[in-house]
Design a protein around this motif. Structure first.
Motif, mmCIF file in Angstrom:
data_model
loop_
_atom_site.group_PDB
_atom_site.id
_atom_site.type_symbol
_atom_site.label_atom_id
_atom_site.label_comp_id
_atom_site.label_asym_id
_atom_site.label_seq_id
_atom_site.Cartn_x
_atom_site.Cartn_y
_atom_site.Cartn_z
ATOM 1 N N LEU A 177 109.419 -8.757 119.993
ATOM 2 C CA LEU A 177 108.493 -8.450 119.638
ATOM 3 C C LEU A 177 108.236 -6.972 119.661
ATOM 4 O O LEU A 177 107.203 -5.672 119.177
ATOM 5 C CB LEU A 177 107.337 -8.751 120.732
ATOM 6 C CG LEU A 177 105.825 -8.587 119.700
ATOM 7 C CD1 LEU A 177 105.659 -9.437 118.367
ATOM 8 C CD2 LEU A 177 104.156 -9.679 120.923
ATOM 9 N N ARG A 178 108.710 -6.390 120.326
ATOM 10 C CA ARG A 178 108.193 -4.513 121.017
ATOM 11 C C ARG A 178 108.941 -3.977 120.255
ATOM 12 O O ARG A 178 108.563 -3.086 119.510
ATOM 13 C CB ARG A 178 108.690 -3.948 122.579
ATOM 14 C CG ARG A 178 107.801 -4.671 123.352
ATOM 15 C CD ARG A 178 108.852 -3.812 124.979
ATOM 16 N NE ARG A 178 107.973 -5.044 125.602
ATOM 17 C CZ ARG A 178 108.714 -5.296 127.114
ATOM 18 N NH1 ARG A 178 109.569 -4.271 127.241
ATOM 19 N NH2 ARG A 178 108.075 -4.865 127.926
ATOM 20 N N GLN A 198 115.754 0.844 121.159
ATOM 21 C CA GLN A 198 115.175 1.749 122.340
ATOM 22 C C GLN A 198 113.774 1.514 122.838
ATOM 23 O O GLN A 198 113.229 1.005 124.160
ATOM 24 C CB GLN A 198 116.168 3.128 122.387
ATOM 25 C CG GLN A 198 116.809 3.568 122.846
ATOM 26 C CD GLN A 198 116.519 5.129 122.924
ATOM 27 O OE1 GLN A 198 115.229 5.744 122.737
ATOM 28 N NE2 GLN A 198 117.676 5.602 122.121
ATOM 29 N N ALA A 199 113.510 1.374 122.010
ATOM 30 C CA ALA A 199 111.911 0.308 121.876
ATOM 31 C C ALA A 199 111.589 -0.438 122.578
ATOM 32 O O ALA A 199 110.376 -1.421 123.037
ATOM 33 C CB ALA A 199 111.223 0.395 120.853
ATOM 34 N N ALA A 200 112.820 -1.673 122.160
ATOM 35 C CA ALA A 200 113.201 -3.154 121.988
ATOM 36 C C ALA A 200 113.210 -3.225 124.213
ATOM 37 O O ALA A 200 113.365 -4.255 124.802
ATOM 38 C CB ALA A 200 114.038 -4.446 121.615
ATOM 39 N N HIS A 201 114.216 -1.742 124.767
ATOM 40 C CA HIS A 201 114.380 -1.795 125.836
ATOM 41 C C HIS A 201 115.786 -2.811 125.655
ATOM 42 O O HIS A 201 115.914 -3.267 127.077
ATOM 43 C CB HIS A 201 113.952 -2.319 127.336
ATOM 44 C CG HIS A 201 112.415 -1.753 127.371
ATOM 45 N ND1 HIS A 201 112.235 -0.524 127.413
ATOM 46 C CD2 HIS A 201 110.855 -1.937 127.311
ATOM 47 C CE1 HIS A 201 110.905 0.583 126.945
ATOM 48 N NE2 HIS A 201 109.848 -0.612 127.291
ATOM 49 N N LEU A 202 116.645 -2.442 124.703
ATOM 50 C CA LEU A 202 118.194 -3.243 125.016
ATOM 51 C C LEU A 202 118.857 -2.384 123.833
ATOM 52 O O LEU A 202 118.992 -1.110 123.807
ATOM 53 C CB LEU A 202 118.003 -4.187 123.871
ATOM 54 C CG LEU A 202 116.801 -5.812 124.231
ATOM 55 C CD1 LEU A 202 117.092 -6.443 122.776
ATOM 56 C CD2 LEU A 202 117.519 -6.639 125.284
ATOM 57 N N HIS A 206 123.121 -5.691 122.406
ATOM 58 C CA HIS A 206 122.236 -6.826 122.254
ATOM 59 C C HIS A 206 121.537 -7.400 121.079
ATOM 60 O O HIS A 206 120.984 -8.216 121.677
ATOM 61 C CB HIS A 206 121.372 -6.539 124.093
ATOM 62 C CG HIS A 206 122.465 -7.453 124.878
ATOM 63 N ND1 HIS A 206 123.581 -6.153 125.514
ATOM 64 C CD2 HIS A 206 123.301 -8.839 125.612
ATOM 65 C CE1 HIS A 206 124.996 -6.751 126.559
ATOM 66 N NE2 HIS A 206 124.574 -8.234 126.097
ATOM 67 N N PHE A 207 120.820 -5.445 121.188
ATOM 68 C CA PHE A 207 119.471 -5.559 120.513
ATOM 69 C C PHE A 207 119.845 -6.675 118.674
ATOM 70 O O PHE A 207 119.420 -7.881 118.021
ATOM 71 C CB PHE A 207 119.289 -4.483 119.565
ATOM 72 C CG PHE A 207 118.085 -4.944 118.727
ATOM 73 C CD1 PHE A 207 116.592 -5.161 118.495
ATOM 74 C CD2 PHE A 207 118.273 -4.030 117.137
ATOM 75 C CE1 PHE A 207 115.664 -4.918 117.543
ATOM 76 C CE2 PHE A 207 117.606 -4.274 117.157
ATOM 77 C CZ PHE A 207 115.667 -4.604 116.497
ATOM 78 N N LEU A 208 120.761 -5.857 118.738
ATOM 79 C CA LEU A 208 121.737 -6.307 117.443
ATOM 80 C C LEU A 208 121.761 -8.138 117.384
ATOM 81 O O LEU A 208 121.449 -8.874 115.827
ATOM 82 C CB LEU A 208 122.520 -5.938 116.549
ATOM 83 C CG LEU A 208 122.539 -4.644 116.193
ATOM 84 C CD1 LEU A 208 124.155 -3.935 116.087
ATOM 85 C CD2 LEU A 208 121.877 -4.626 115.147
#
Length: 276
Positions: A177-178, A198-202, A206-208
């Motif tokens: 959501l971030r 970075q905005a998601a702190h991932l 892991h983000f992808l």
């Protein structure tokens, strides 16, 4: 006799300007995978409507209702070799919140999301078609159109049964959501995967993985879909397509035209002319 090419006609409600109706006839067109910010309610009128959404492949024959929640990823194309005819109404969340809450008897249900994408429901179908016809034919008062929306919302809640508040949001959901909030706040910027992750702190890896797993599209596809949705809003206020293309980072007007048409069936200029 040669079949006619696909046709897309858009109509804005004179009573509730936030509502948009699409009346489409498809022969040789397939939508790219995308998502809308609004709810979308459709009825298949002829042919068969095939689409992928929510991890499933769906086939909608004539008479069936299709319902997409906001940001629900989907595509679509004719499915049986015949001309696909359908109508779709795009409804911002704010237009349904009070009706959802009233139908469920729970204020927290204002953000109701339906669990069914493909529905065989004559009552819901009638409400959608009534509203679509009022908008297309420029008939009905504002309260007539609002009542049709209320009928739609009430029927969806009835089909869902007793409203159950959603459980605690998981950590991956919060992080993603971030990322989504960051993307929406920076649509005019030259975004990078590093910035979004970075905005998601991932980590980027892991983000992808989580993003595609959660939303069914890549971050690039999501950013593009959000930019096209924002561009649509600007076009509806009369902003020139060339200005909109530059604002949202498209290489040139030709690039913007191609991308927009893969989601709305018309070029930005054609769409703008049809709704203003």
């Amino acid at each position: 006799m040669a079949r006619q090419s696909s046709r897309f006609d858009y109509y804005k409600s004179r009573q509730i300007p936030e509502l948009t109706v699409l009346q489409a006839s498809l022969n040789d067109f397939s939508y790219d995978r995308h998502a809308h910010e609004e709810y979308a309610f459709g009825v298949t009128l002829s042919g068969r409507q095939d689409f992928f959404s929510g991890g499933e492949f769906h086939r909608s024959p004539p008479g069936n209702v299709i319902q997409f929640n906001p940001e629900q990823v989907h595509d679509g194309h004719p499915g049986d070799g015949s001309t696909l005819g359908y109508v779709m109404i795009y409804v911002p969340s704010a237009q349904l919140e009070a009706s959802f809450a009233d139908a469920a008897g729970c204020e927290r249900a204002a953000r109701f999301h339906g669990s069914e994408t493909l529905l065989a429901d004559p009552e819901l179908r009638r409400a959608i078609l009534d509203l679509a016809q009022w908008i297309i034919q420029r008939q009905g008062t504002r309260i007539d159109q609002e009542h049709a929306l209320h009928r739609m919302a009430t029927r969806l809640v009835q089909r869902a049964g007793k409203f159950q508040p959603s459980g605690r949001v998981s950590r991956p959901d919060t992080l993603l959501l971030r990322a989504k909030e960051y993307i929406l706040a920076h649509l005019e910027a030259n975004l990078s995967l590093d910035e979004i992750s970075q905005a998601a702190h991932l980590s980027k890896y892991h983000f992808l993985r989580l993003f595609r797993q959660q939303f069914g599209i890549t971050p690039h596809q999501y950013v593009l879909s959000c930019r096209i949705n924002a561009a649509r809003g600007d076009l509806e206020t009369g902003v020139a397509p060339s200005v909109v293309a530059f604002r949202y980072g498209f290489t040139d007007l030709s690039h913007f035209n191609r991308r927009f048409k893969r989601i709305y069936g018309k070029t930005p200029y054609q769409y703008q002319r049809s709704v203003i």
